[in-house]
Design a protein around this motif. Structure first.
Motif, PDB file in Angstrom:
ATOM      1  N   THR A   8      14.664  10.870  11.764  1.00 14.71           N
ATOM      2  CA  THR A   8      15.667  11.904  11.514  1.00 14.71           C
ATOM      3  C   THR A   8      15.846  12.801  12.735  1.00 14.71           C
ATOM      4  N   LEU A   9      14.718  13.173  13.366  1.00 12.52           N
ATOM      5  CA  LEU A   9      14.788  14.022  14.551  1.00 12.52           C
ATOM      6  C   LEU A   9      15.524  13.325  15.681  1.00 12.52           C
ATOM      7  N   LEU A  10      15.223  12.040  15.893  1.00 15.85           N
ATOM      8  CA  LEU A  10      15.886  11.291  16.956  1.00 15.85           C
ATOM      9  C   LEU A  10      17.387  11.219  16.717  1.00 15.85           C
ATOM     10  N   VAL A  11      17.768  10.946  15.473  1.00 14.17           N
ATOM     11  CA  VAL A  11      19.190  10.845  15.151  1.00 14.17           C
ATOM     12  C   VAL A  11      19.881  12.186  15.344  1.00 14.17           C
ATOM     13  N   LEU A  12      19.252  13.274  14.907  1.00 15.85           N
ATOM     14  CA  LEU A  12      19.857  14.598  15.084  1.00 15.85           C
ATOM     15  C   LEU A  12      20.029  14.932  16.564  1.00 15.85           C
ATOM     16  N   VAL A  13      19.013  14.619  17.364  1.00 13.66           N
ATOM     17  CA  VAL A  13      19.127  14.858  18.805  1.00 13.66           C
ATOM     18  C   VAL A  13      20.266  14.036  19.388  1.00 13.66           C
ATOM     19  N   ALA A  14      20.386  12.768  18.958  1.00 16.22           N
ATOM     20  CA  ALA A  14      21.457  11.909  19.461  1.00 16.22           C
ATOM     21  C   ALA A  14      22.825  12.443  19.063  1.00 16.22           C
ATOM     22  N   VAL A  15      22.944  12.923  17.817  1.00 14.20           N
ATOM     23  CA  VAL A  15      24.234  13.442  17.347  1.00 14.20           C
ATOM     24  C   VAL A  15      24.630  14.697  18.116  1.00 14.20           C
ATOM     25  N   VAL A  16      23.671  15.618  18.293  1.00 14.37           N
ATOM     26  CA  VAL A  16      23.968  16.852  19.021  1.00 14.37           C
ATOM     27  C   VAL A  16      24.337  16.545  20.471  1.00 14.37           C
ATOM     28  N   ALA A  17      23.557  15.666  21.105  1.00 17.73           N
ATOM     29  CA  ALA A  17      23.851  15.307  22.493  1.00 17.73           C
ATOM     30  C   ALA A  17      25.211  14.620  22.595  1.00 17.73           C
ATOM     31  N   GLY A  18      25.506  13.751  21.636  1.00 15.90           N
ATOM     32  CA  GLY A  18      26.800  13.079  21.642  1.00 15.90           C
ATOM     33  C   GLY A  18      27.953  14.042  21.465  1.00 15.90           C
ATOM     34  N   PRO A 171      35.610  11.621  21.942  1.00 17.99           N
ATOM     35  CA  PRO A 171      35.039  12.079  20.667  1.00 17.99           C
ATOM     36  C   PRO A 171      35.005  10.991  19.593  1.00 17.99           C
ATOM     37  N   TRP A 172      36.068  10.173  19.502  1.00 18.14           N
ATOM     38  CA  TRP A 172      36.073   9.085  18.528  1.00 18.14           C
ATOM     39  C   TRP A 172      34.920   8.118  18.794  1.00 18.14           C
ATOM     40  N   VAL A 173      34.758   7.713  20.045  1.00 12.41           N
ATOM     41  CA  VAL A 173      33.727   6.721  20.372  1.00 12.41           C
ATOM     42  C   VAL A 173      32.329   7.308  20.158  1.00 12.41           C
ATOM     43  N   MET A 174      32.115   8.547  20.574  1.00 16.41           N
ATOM     44  CA  MET A 174      30.801   9.159  20.378  1.00 16.41           C
ATOM     45  C   MET A 174      30.500   9.353  18.905  1.00 16.41           C
ATOM     46  N   GLY A 175      31.526   9.671  18.107  1.00 16.77           N
ATOM     47  CA  GLY A 175      31.323   9.790  16.668  1.00 16.77           C
ATOM     48  C   GLY A 175      30.892   8.476  16.040  1.00 16.77           C
ATOM     49  N   TRP A 176      31.578   7.393  16.401  1.00 11.43           N
ATOM     50  CA  TRP A 176      31.196   6.082  15.865  1.00 11.43           C
ATOM     51  C   TRP A 176      29.836   5.644  16.396  1.00 11.43           C
ATOM     52  N   LEU A 177      29.505   6.008  17.625  1.00 12.94           N
ATOM     53  CA  LEU A 177      28.183   5.675  18.150  1.00 12.94           C
ATOM     54  C   LEU A 177      27.087   6.393  17.368  1.00 12.94           C
ATOM     55  N   ALA A 178      27.321   7.666  17.025  1.00  8.20           N
ATOM     56  CA  ALA A 178      26.345   8.412  16.226  1.00  8.20           C
ATOM     57  C   ALA A 178      26.161   7.764  14.855  1.00  8.20           C
ATOM     58  N   ILE A 179      27.274   7.341  14.232  1.00  8.82           N
ATOM     59  CA  ILE A 179      27.181   6.669  12.930  1.00  8.82           C
ATOM     60  C   ILE A 179      26.410   5.360  13.063  1.00  8.82           C
ATOM     61  N   THR A 180      26.695   4.601  14.128  1.00 10.20           N
ATOM     62  CA  THR A 180      26.011   3.323  14.337  1.00 10.20           C
ATOM     63  C   THR A 180      24.514   3.523  14.515  1.00 10.20           C
ATOM     64  N   VAL A 181      24.133   4.486  15.353  1.00 11.06           N
ATOM     65  CA  VAL A 181      22.715   4.750  15.587  1.00 11.06           C
ATOM     66  C   VAL A 181      22.038   5.190  14.294  1.00 11.06           C
ATOM     67  N   PHE A 182      22.694   6.081  13.532  1.00 16.44           N
ATOM     68  CA  PHE A 182      22.104   6.576  12.293  1.00 16.44           C
ATOM     69  C   PHE A 182      21.878   5.436  11.300  1.00 16.44           C
ATOM     70  N   VAL A 183      22.903   4.628  11.065  1.00 13.73           N
ATOM     71  CA  VAL A 183      22.803   3.549  10.079  1.00 13.73           C
ATOM     72  C   VAL A 183      21.758   2.525  10.494  1.00 13.73           C
ATOM     73  N   LEU A 184      21.806   2.108  11.755  1.00  9.96           N
ATOM     74  CA  LEU A 184      20.876   1.068  12.195  1.00  9.96           C
ATOM     75  C   LEU A 184      19.446   1.588  12.256  1.00  9.96           C
ATOM     76  N   ALA A 185      19.257   2.840  12.646  1.00 10.08           N
ATOM     77  CA  ALA A 185      17.905   3.395  12.677  1.00 10.08           C
ATOM     78  C   ALA A 185      17.317   3.481  11.279  1.00 10.08           C
TER      79      ALA A 185
END
Length: 349
Positions: A8-18, A171-185
């Protein structure tokens, strides 16, 4: 800290950075660097989708670019304005001529239809193993390419498919990247993720303990195809114009190189591979145009970037065959090792 908390922490950091990169980069960096970041994020989505099958279930698929191409054409057909659609694709069925979808719905439809295609294709193919499944998925890629070339009423055949609205932004690509990382993680580091790794390591042992090999492989294959279709839609709305050859062997080899260099058993390794190959390609592409240092002039060496990348790929395969990250994650690896060391010390005491 528990594994779920670390994820969860990794995903949150990735989302904020994205989010910071997506909304801050266009105001700070030039268009050239924004484009590089966008392409890195877009390729990261595609490589992460590929890693789910290739890295975590042991099914080395060479056909995921076929799903990318299918997603690109599906989204393009659905999103082209009605008037342009009548001019560019006059022989489309009537119900496709009557409407035009916005970017987000077209992307979601492309992902869902691509996932359904993966169910049909994957049900027989996921029964195979080793190089058999690699050859079979490559056959699927060839079939998709042939269909795209010959279904001229839908795809304009071998001609350039054009008129797709340029909607893909950072923003669109970073948003989808955050979703991809979250789901796959969440998927990989879960009981189902452990089942995927068990199937990858030993199918016989996995079957012996009650893990459904076909079901596990098929679910991973379908989820990867969904994000490949989404990535294909983003790709289509970034390029605006493309042809069937855009989604063929060249893109396949590029994505596989990024995945293998980064580490097939690691999500962060896949992203690291994308960053390294993308930045190195940009640097070498600038160098191969020729440059001058003082009185010393280096002429243009077109194609040198591909030679250097191939040479680096060979060296990595010789000295680090599991890639840069192997099967470790940037945040999880050291924590897990330290926990193991602490447990060992406690047992000795």
């Amino acid at each position: 800290m528990s594994r779920e908390a670390r994820i969860t922490l990794l995903v949150l950091v990735a989302v904020v950075a994205g989010a910071v990169v997506a909304f801050g980069a266009p105001h700070v960096l030039s268009d050239y660097f924004v484009r590089i970041i966008l392409l890195i994020a877009l390729n990261a989505i595609l490589v992460l989708a590929l890693s789910l099958s290739n890295g975590f279930t042991g099914v080395f698929s060479l056909g995921h670019v076929g799903f990318i191409g299918a997603g690109a054409y599906i989204s393009g057909i659905l999103s082209i304005p009605v008037q342009q659609k009548m001019a560019l694709l006059p022989h489309l069925p009537g119900f496709l001529h009557a409407f035009s979808l916005p970017f987000l719905p077209a992307t979601l439809v492309a992902g869902v239809l691509t996932a359904l295609l993966a169910v049909v294709v994957g049900y027989p193919l996921m029964r195979l193993s080793g190089y058999f499944v690699s050859v079979a998925t490559m056959g699927f890629l060839i079939i998709v390419n042939v269909v795209l070339i010959n279904a001229s009423d839908f795809t304009r055949g071998a001609r350039t498919f054009t008129g797709v609205p340029l909607e893909t932004t950072l923003p669109w690509v970073m948003g989808w990247l955050a979703i991809t990382v979250f789901v796959l993680a969440r998927l990989v580091y879960s009981p189902f993720g452990r089942a995927m790794k068990a199937v990858r390591d030993d199918t016989i042992a996995a079957s012996a303990v009650g893990i459904g090999v076909l079901r596990t492989r098929l679910i991973a294959f379908v989820i990867g195809a969904f994000f490949s279709g989404v990535g294909g839609s983003l790709y289509a709305h970034y390029l605006g114009s493309f042809s069937p050859n855009t989604f063929y062997f060249a893109l396949t080899m590029s994505l596989i190189t990024m995945l293998v260099l980064g580490g097939m058993g690691s999500l962060t390794g896949a992203v690291v591979g994308v960053i390294c190959v993308s930045l190195l390609s940009e640097i070498l592409r600038s160098v191969e145009r020729g440059f001058t240092i003082g009185d010393f002039a280096v002429p243009a060496l077109f194609g040198a970037s591909q030679i250097v990348l191939g040479f680096i790929f060979i060296l990595v395969m010789i000295f680090r065959p599991k890639g840069i990250m192997g099967d470790r994650e940037l945040m999880f690896g050291s924590t897990q090792r330290s926990a193991t060391v602490n447990q060992t010390e406690e047992r000795k005491r």
